[in-house]
Every structure is written in C-alpha cells, then in structure tokens.
Design an enzyme around this catalytic site. Structure first.
Site, PDB file in Angstrom:
ATOM      1  N   CYS A  78       5.946   3.672   0.701  1.00 30.10           N
ATOM      2  CA  CYS A  78       4.532   3.497   0.366  1.00 30.10           C
ATOM      3  C   CYS A  78       3.795   4.823   0.157  1.00 30.10           C
ATOM      4  O   CYS A  78       3.943   5.435  -0.892  1.00 30.10           O
ATOM      5  CB  CYS A  78       3.852   2.625   1.400  1.00 30.10           C
ATOM      6  SG  CYS A  78       2.324   1.856   0.788  1.00 30.10           S
ATOM      7  N   LYS A  89       9.101   7.256   7.602  1.00 35.65           N
ATOM      8  CA  LYS A  89       8.027   7.592   6.656  1.00 35.65           C
ATOM      9  C   LYS A  89       7.387   8.931   7.006  1.00 35.65           C
ATOM     10  O   LYS A  89       6.934   9.146   8.124  1.00 35.65           O
ATOM     11  CB  LYS A  89       6.995   6.479   6.675  1.00 35.65           C
ATOM     12  CG  LYS A  89       5.879   6.573   5.655  1.00 35.65           C
ATOM     13  CD  LYS A  89       5.066   5.281   5.717  1.00 35.65           C
ATOM     14  CE  LYS A  89       3.922   5.264   4.727  1.00 35.65           C
ATOM     15  NZ  LYS A  89       3.207   3.957   4.775  1.00 35.65           N
ATOM     16  N   GLU A 117       7.510  -3.210   1.936  1.00 32.29           N
ATOM     17  CA  GLU A 117       7.304  -2.535   3.216  1.00 32.29           C
ATOM     18  C   GLU A 117       6.887  -3.528   4.309  1.00 32.29           C
ATOM     19  O   GLU A 117       6.039  -4.385   4.096  1.00 32.29           O
ATOM     20  CB  GLU A 117       6.214  -1.479   3.041  1.00 32.29           C
ATOM     21  CG  GLU A 117       5.889  -0.681   4.298  1.00 32.29           C
ATOM     22  CD  GLU A 117       4.703   0.253   4.096  1.00 32.29           C
ATOM     23  OE1 GLU A 117       4.565   1.198   4.877  1.00 32.29           O
ATOM     24  OE2 GLU A 117       3.912   0.024   3.155  1.00 32.29           O
TER      25      GLU A 117
END
Length: 300
Positions: A154, A117, A44
C-alpha cells in the site's frame, strides 16, 4: 522459472467476520487459479475490515505471528494444491512489536519469507502508526517457482525508491496489495487516478509488469465515519499500460499473460539500468536534500 506466465489481482470486499473473509478470498483465488494464473495477489489485510480507521487498542488482539496466522496457514495448503504463488498480507505480532506484513507463499506451500511494510501512513481514516512499527526487513525480492518478485504494501507504492530498490535486486514483477479509498476529512478528494498513475510509472520506469490489488466496498468506522474503498485494481505491462482493470465496485478476478523473457530482453536493451549514475544519487540518502541520514553518514 517460467517465461510466459499468467498474473492475477484479487479485488474483494471485506466484512466483520474473519472466517467469512478467508472463505471469500479462497473462492476468488481458486477462480484465478482455474483461469490459469500462477502468481495471485489478494489485497492488503483482507482477513478483517480495515481496522486502522480508528485507534482502538482492542484491535491488537487481531495480530498473530506468521506461523500462527490463519490466512497464511490456509493459503499454504491452497498454494500447494493448486501450484500457485500467493503473497498473503497479515497483521503480524513479533514479541512486543506489531507490523503490517506479507508472507510470500510459494507454489509448494512453503513460506519463502516475510516483508514488513516500510512506509507507515498516518492521517484521518488511515491511522496506521497507532498499530504498526516501521518495517525492519528492508525491501526484499523472492525467487518463486515462476518468477522473481518484489512486493511492497500500500503506502510503499507512493515511493519510487522502493520500486527501484526491488528492481535493482532483480525483481521481474512488482506487486502491491493495498487498502485505499475515500478520505474521511474531505469527501471531494479522490486519489484513484493518482494512485494508479504512480504505480503505472513504477512499471514503466523499471520496465516490468506490476500487480495492484485493492479492496472494495464501504466499511464503517467506530465513530460514525466510513471509508468507501474504490477498488480499481489493475495489472500493468512493462510500459505502464493497463492490461486489465477492475471497476470501483464489486469483487473481481483480473488476469493477464506476460512474457517475462521478452520483457527481460527489452529491459536490458532499453538501457535504463545500464545508464544509471548511482554515484550521483547521494541526495537520496537524506531527508532534506542536504544532510545524509545519520545511519548512512561517512565515518570521520
């Protein structure tokens, strides 16, 4: 799409120089390609140090559109040259909004789309809500040259709903680029094993391989704190077992071969998707287990 395929996770340290980080990532990705990997996952936000340790407005200058991002542009060329699929994490600016995003670069260099995200953390050392709006793309999967992949980012990996949503949309492989390590507020807290086991559970529950790529090394914050990123990137098989694993420290190029055709047959015969009961899962549309979220409420 291929049936027998080599997957790769890239584990790398990230320094203060953006150009050097891109060179470093390219070297590792090319190593993976030379080892036969066709789907290669870097960690990331690898263009820079993990700037979310601190709330500093000047860091917004790092954001770009997908079209203008230097990492996306570089890996489009590398992907086309090497015939590889590379999901590229980047700090996205879209109008007046900012997102933690990933561009899916296919084996011909084309960008298949962008995922933003969905779950944004906010805690000591990981103050992402200062920088990123919650993603508005919803979960997505892509038909790449080699497989249909689902990619979370993540903090997304802690939510089984995200993995299951991508699996239901037809993902054959789950991918999670991450940036996680020590907790500045509690030096005794080590989430490494928990982090791995949660993703191993996603692989096992959905009967599909999973790639987790983390950064490594110690990165200083602006106010005397630092995060020691614990590496430990891995590739899991369809049962959640680890096919390859990196150590806590040092760069690594992990590869593992999987048979997607055989895995698909096993997934179908196991029956976990056949025996689902979606009519019983309305509670998942609520925050408190009782009241459905307003956006999903039935009309009166």
């Amino acid at each position: 799409m291929a049936s027998d395929i080599v997957l790769a996770a890239i584990q790398m340290s990230c320094g203060p120089d953006r150009a050097a980080n891109l060179d470093h990532a390219e070297t590792l990705v090319r190593q993976a390609a030379a080892a036969g990997a066709r789907i290669i996952l870097p960690p990331e936000l690898f263009e820079t140090r993990y700037f979310c340790q601190d709330q500093i407005a000047d860091h917004f200058r790092l954001a770009t559109t997908a079209d203008a991002n230097p990492a996306v542009a570089r890996f489009r060329k590398i992907a086309a040259e090497c015939g590889i699929v590379v999901p590229v994490s980047f700090f996205e600016r879209a109008g007046q909004s900012f997102f933690n995003s990933i561009a899916i670069v296919d084996a011909d260099g084309a960008v298949l789309g962008v995922y933003r995200k969905s779950h944004i953390p906010d805690g000591p050392g990981y103050t992402e809500k200062f920088y990123f709006s919650p993603g508005d793309t919803g979960f997505k999967v892509w038909n790449t040259a080699y497989a249909r992949i689902g990619v979370g980012i993540c903090w997304d990996q802690w939510f089984p709903e995200a993995a299951r949503a991508m699996a239901l949309m037809g993902a054959e492989i789950l991918l999670y680029p991450t940036a996680i390590g020590s907790e500045p507020q509690d030096a005794a807290l080590d989430s490494r094993d928990h982090w791995q086991r949660v993703m191993q559970g996603h692989a096992g529950a959905n009967l599909m391989p999973l790639i987790a790529a983390n950064r490594t090394g110690i990165e200083p914050g602006a106010h005397g704190t630092s995060i020691s990123f614990y590496g430990s990137s891995f590739i899991a098989d369809q049962f959640g077992g680890k096919l390859a694993e990196a150590g806590r420290d040092g760069d690594a190029v992990l590869t593992a071969r999987v048979d997607l055709g055989g895995i698909a047959a096993a997934r179908a015969s196991w029956g976990v998707f056949r025996d689902r009961r979606p009519e019983l899962y309305d509670v998942l549309g609520s925050y408190d287990g009782v009241h459905r979220h307003a956006a999903k409420a039935e009309p009166r």
